[in-house]
Each structure stands twice: as structure tokens, then as C-alpha cells.
Motif scaffolding. Structure first.
Motif, short mmCIF file in Angstrom:
data_model
loop_
_atom_site.label_atom_id
_atom_site.label_comp_id
_atom_site.label_asym_id
_atom_site.label_seq_id
_atom_site.Cartn_x
_atom_site.Cartn_y
_atom_site.Cartn_z
N LEU A 9 1.52 0.98 -6.98
CA LEU A 9 0.49 0.33 -6.17
C LEU A 9 0.26 -1.11 -6.62
O LEU A 9 0.08 -2.00 -5.78
CB LEU A 9 -0.82 1.11 -6.25
N ILE A 10 0.25 -1.34 -7.91
CA ILE A 10 0.04 -2.71 -8.41
C ILE A 10 1.17 -3.62 -7.95
O ILE A 10 0.94 -4.73 -7.44
CB ILE A 10 -0.07 -2.70 -9.95
N GLU A 11 2.39 -3.15 -8.10
CA GLU A 11 3.55 -3.94 -7.67
C GLU A 11 3.50 -4.22 -6.17
O GLU A 11 3.75 -5.35 -5.71
CB GLU A 11 4.84 -3.19 -8.03
N ALA A 12 3.12 -3.20 -5.39
CA ALA A 12 3.05 -3.37 -3.94
C ALA A 12 1.94 -4.34 -3.55
O ALA A 12 2.11 -5.16 -2.64
CB ALA A 12 2.84 -2.01 -3.28
N ALA A 13 0.80 -4.25 -4.23
CA ALA A 13 -0.31 -5.16 -3.93
C ALA A 13 0.06 -6.59 -4.22
O ALA A 13 -0.28 -7.52 -3.45
CB ALA A 13 -1.55 -4.74 -4.72
N VAL A 47 2.20 -7.64 6.34
CA VAL A 47 1.86 -6.95 5.10
C VAL A 47 1.99 -5.44 5.29
O VAL A 47 2.54 -4.73 4.44
CB VAL A 47 0.44 -7.32 4.63
N ASN A 48 1.50 -4.94 6.41
CA ASN A 48 1.58 -3.51 6.67
C ASN A 48 3.02 -3.02 6.71
O ASN A 48 3.36 -1.97 6.14
CB ASN A 48 0.89 -3.18 7.99
N GLU A 49 3.88 -3.78 7.38
CA GLU A 49 5.29 -3.40 7.46
C GLU A 49 5.93 -3.36 6.08
O GLU A 49 6.66 -2.41 5.75
CB GLU A 49 6.06 -4.37 8.37
N MET A 50 5.67 -4.38 5.27
CA MET A 50 6.23 -4.40 3.92
C MET A 50 5.73 -3.21 3.11
O MET A 50 6.51 -2.51 2.44
CB MET A 50 5.86 -5.71 3.22
N LEU A 51 4.42 -2.96 3.16
CA LEU A 51 3.85 -1.87 2.36
C LEU A 51 4.39 -0.52 2.81
O LEU A 51 4.72 0.34 1.97
CB LEU A 51 2.33 -1.89 2.46
N GLU A 52 4.47 -0.31 4.11
CA GLU A 52 4.96 0.98 4.58
C GLU A 52 6.41 1.21 4.16
O GLU A 52 6.78 2.29 3.71
CB GLU A 52 4.81 1.10 6.10
N ASN A 53 7.23 0.18 4.28
CA ASN A 53 8.63 0.32 3.86
C ASN A 53 8.73 0.58 2.36
O ASN A 53 9.44 1.50 1.92
CB ASN A 53 9.42 -0.94 4.22
N LEU A 55 6.35 1.56 0.05
CA LEU A 55 5.67 2.73 -0.51
C LEU A 55 6.28 4.03 -0.01
O LEU A 55 6.46 4.99 -0.77
CB LEU A 55 4.19 2.67 -0.19
N ARG A 56 6.62 4.09 1.26
CA ARG A 56 7.18 5.34 1.79
C ARG A 56 8.61 5.57 1.33
O ARG A 56 9.03 6.73 1.19
CB ARG A 56 7.08 5.35 3.31
N CYS A 57 9.34 4.50 1.07
CA CYS A 57 10.67 4.69 0.47
C CYS A 57 10.55 5.21 -0.95
O CYS A 57 11.35 6.04 -1.39
CB CYS A 57 11.44 3.36 0.50
N ALA A 58 9.55 4.73 -1.68
CA ALA A 58 9.35 5.17 -3.06
C ALA A 58 8.81 6.60 -3.13
O ALA A 58 9.10 7.33 -4.09
CB ALA A 58 8.40 4.22 -3.78
N ARG A 59 7.99 7.00 -2.17
CA ARG A 59 7.36 8.33 -2.17
C ARG A 59 7.49 8.93 -0.76
O ARG A 59 6.52 9.03 -0.02
CB ARG A 59 5.88 8.24 -2.55
N PRO A 60 8.70 9.37 -0.38
CA PRO A 60 8.91 9.83 1.00
C PRO A 60 8.14 11.08 1.38
O PRO A 60 7.96 11.35 2.57
CB PRO A 60 10.42 10.07 1.06
N ILE A 83 -3.45 5.68 1.53
CA ILE A 83 -4.48 5.16 2.44
C ILE A 83 -4.60 3.67 2.19
O ILE A 83 -4.97 3.25 1.09
CB ILE A 83 -5.82 5.88 2.26
N ILE A 84 -4.29 2.88 3.20
CA ILE A 84 -4.00 1.45 3.03
C ILE A 84 -4.78 0.59 4.02
O ILE A 84 -4.84 0.90 5.21
CB ILE A 84 -2.48 1.19 3.26
N ASP A 85 -5.37 -0.48 3.52
CA ASP A 85 -5.84 -1.56 4.39
C ASP A 85 -5.03 -2.80 4.02
O ASP A 85 -5.23 -3.38 2.95
CB ASP A 85 -7.33 -1.83 4.21
N PRO A 86 -4.09 -3.20 4.87
CA PRO A 86 -3.21 -4.33 4.51
C PRO A 86 -3.98 -5.60 4.17
O PRO A 86 -3.66 -6.28 3.20
CB PRO A 86 -2.34 -4.51 5.74
N ILE A 87 -4.98 -5.94 4.99
CA ILE A 87 -5.88 -7.07 4.69
C ILE A 87 -7.29 -6.63 5.07
O ILE A 87 -7.60 -6.46 6.25
CB ILE A 87 -5.49 -8.36 5.44
N ASP A 88 -8.12 -6.43 4.07
CA ASP A 88 -9.51 -6.09 4.31
C ASP A 88 -10.32 -7.39 4.30
O ASP A 88 -10.37 -8.08 3.28
CB ASP A 88 -10.02 -5.15 3.22
N GLY A 89 -10.92 -7.71 5.43
CA GLY A 89 -11.60 -8.99 5.59
C GLY A 89 -10.75 -9.95 6.40
O GLY A 89 -10.60 -11.13 6.05
#
Length: 257
Positions: A9-13, A47-53, A55-60, A83-89
Motif C-alpha cells: 500500500l505504501i509503494e502504491a500510494a 490514479v485509479n487505473e494505476m492502482l487497480e493494475n 494492486l490487483r496484479c499483486a493480490r489477484p 477499498i480505495i479513494d484514488p483522490i480524496d478531495g
């Protein structure tokens, strides 16, 4: 929880921060969601596309719930869910403010077990893992030790202080506000404010990461009725949130209608 979940999560953030800050807030392409659900920008989607690719590749085998992804309900059959909010605010992002955040959480059996709230323009990365405490940029954090609600420093929107929400008169507090709900929660965990309160139905992606960071810091969280927060609900909303140290949380819960 796999030992590397929080590290993931830290790396992805941090990567999310690099993607988001490559866009210019004032010039970013912006759309408005249906039914007054607020703005979304090309940065949110990137951001959402990057995170989904990533995180889901890492934990399918983990499910997926994000503000910017279509929810087909498959997550409800998964033991563990991102559970992800790509940009909150997002409005703050568009305005060029620094007070927007990436909010990333992992929920297992409806409880958050790993969490990150990252504000790249402020250089603030809050993180927590279940049973291991919470930190800001690697330094442990804890809530205030304030006793009593009167005079407390609270992060709360003005309408929440209307008399209709309180058993007696609204409490006398010093009111402040930040547009990112995830950041508000993290600020209470950090001890910058005594409490945070919102009464409206609240999306899980706004609060899942902050919930664990608060609890691991030593604060208390609940919905507006004082009930434990649970996540990965069929309708991914909870009934508001109260956050603060044990005493202040208790006082707020008792004072609300």
C-alpha cells in the motif's frame, strides 16, 4: 495479513502521488458525476487505473472497491478487499490546494487490517497495520489526551453543529474543517485535533484507511450511533463517523440525538 500488505500500500500510494502530481489541478480535464455526486478529473481516473493494475496484479484474490471503478458486487464474496479513494478531495485538487489525499485500505472479514493516507504535496504519509500501531512518515502517532468536549478542537462541517442534531445545545467547541475526509481522520490520529465528526451517510472509500489509522493510534471510531464501523457492505456507505480519544468520543456519542 501477508507481511508485505502494508508495504504494498505504501509503494502504491507513493506511485499514486507521482501520477497525480503530473497533472495541473487548474487545467486538468474535469467532469461532473450524475446526481450531484461531485467532480471527477482525468487525474482521478489515471490514479485509479494505476492502482487497480498494480494492486490487483499483486493480490489477484482480493476484491476491489474504489470510488472510480464500477462496482459489480464480486467483492462481496471475497474474504479480503481493497477499498480505495484514488483522490480524496478532488475539488481541492482542482483548486490547486495541497489538502487532497490518496486513501488506500485493505479490509479482511469486514475490518480494516492495513491502511495508508498519503498527501503528496504536504509530504505526509500516514500508515497503520492491525496490531502494529500507526505512524506519520515512520514516526508513531497518538491522539490528544483531552478530557471533556467543551472547548475541544473539532474537525466538523458547520451544518453538523445545528441544534437539531444534539440532545441539548450544541457543544461549545473550536470548529475547523478540511475538505479531505481521509485527512481529517488522520489529523485526529496525529493529535492535531481532538475529534472529528460527520453525520451524513459516508462512503467507505473515504474513511476505511482513516478508521484503522485512528484505532491503531489509540483513538476510538464509530458510526453516528456509536456502533462499530464495518466495511465491504453491499451498500458501501456507513451512517456517519465519530472519531476521537476515548473520553471525547464518549461525550460526542452521548450528546448526539
Amino acid at each position: 495479513m501477508p507481511a508485505t500488505d502494508l508495504s504494498l500500500l505504501i509503494e502504491a500510494a507513493q506511485e499514486a502521488g507521482r501520477v497525480a502530481t503530473a497533472f495541473s489541478g487548474s487545467k486538468v480535464k474535469t467532469w461532473h458525476k450524475p446526481e450531484g455526486a461531485g467532480p471527477v478529473t482525468e487525474a482521478d481516473l489515471a490514479v485509479n487505473e494505476m492502482l487497480e493494475n498494480k494492486l490487483r496484479c499483486a493480490r489477484p484474490d482480493y476484491g476491489w472497491l474504489s470510488e472510480e471503478s464500477s462496482d459489480n458486487g464480486d467483492r462481496l464474496s471475497a474474504d479480503t478487499v481493497f477499498i480505495i479513494d484514488p483522490i480524496d478531495g478532488t475539488r481541492s485538487f482542482i483548486d490547486g490546494s495541497e489538502t487532497w489525499a490518496h486513501s488506500l485500505a485493505i479490509v479482511r472479514h469486514r475490518e480494516v487490517i492495513a491502511a495508508v493516507v498519503y498527501l503528496p504535496l504536504k509530504g505526509k504519509l500516514y500508515s497503520a497495520a492491525s496490531g502494529h500501531g500507526a505512524s506519520l512518515n515512520g514516526t508513531p502517532i497518538k491522539p490528544t489526551d483531552r478530557v471533556g468536549l467543551t472547548g475541544a478542537n473539532m474537525l466538523v462541517a458547520r451544518p453538523v453543529m445545528d441544534a437539531q442534531h444534539w440532545r441539548h445545545a450544541p457543544p461549545s467547541v473550536t470548529r475547523s474543517y478540511r475538505p479531505s475526509l481521509a485527512y481529517r481522520l488522520a489529523l485526529v490520529a496525529e493529535g492535531r485535533y481532538d475529534a472529528m465528526l460527520t453525520l451524513r451517510p459516508t462512503w467507505e472509500w473515504d474513511i476505511a484507511a482513516g478508521d484503522l489509522i485512528l484505532r491503531e493510534a489509540g483513538a476510538v471510531t464509530s458510526d453516528r450511533k456509536g456502533e462499530k464501523l464495518i466495511f465491504n457492505n453491499p451498500d458501501p456507505r456507513v451512517q456517519g463517523i465519530i472519531a476521537g480519544n476515548t473520553r471525547v468520543h464518549h461525550d460526542i456519542s452521548n450528546a448526539l440525538i
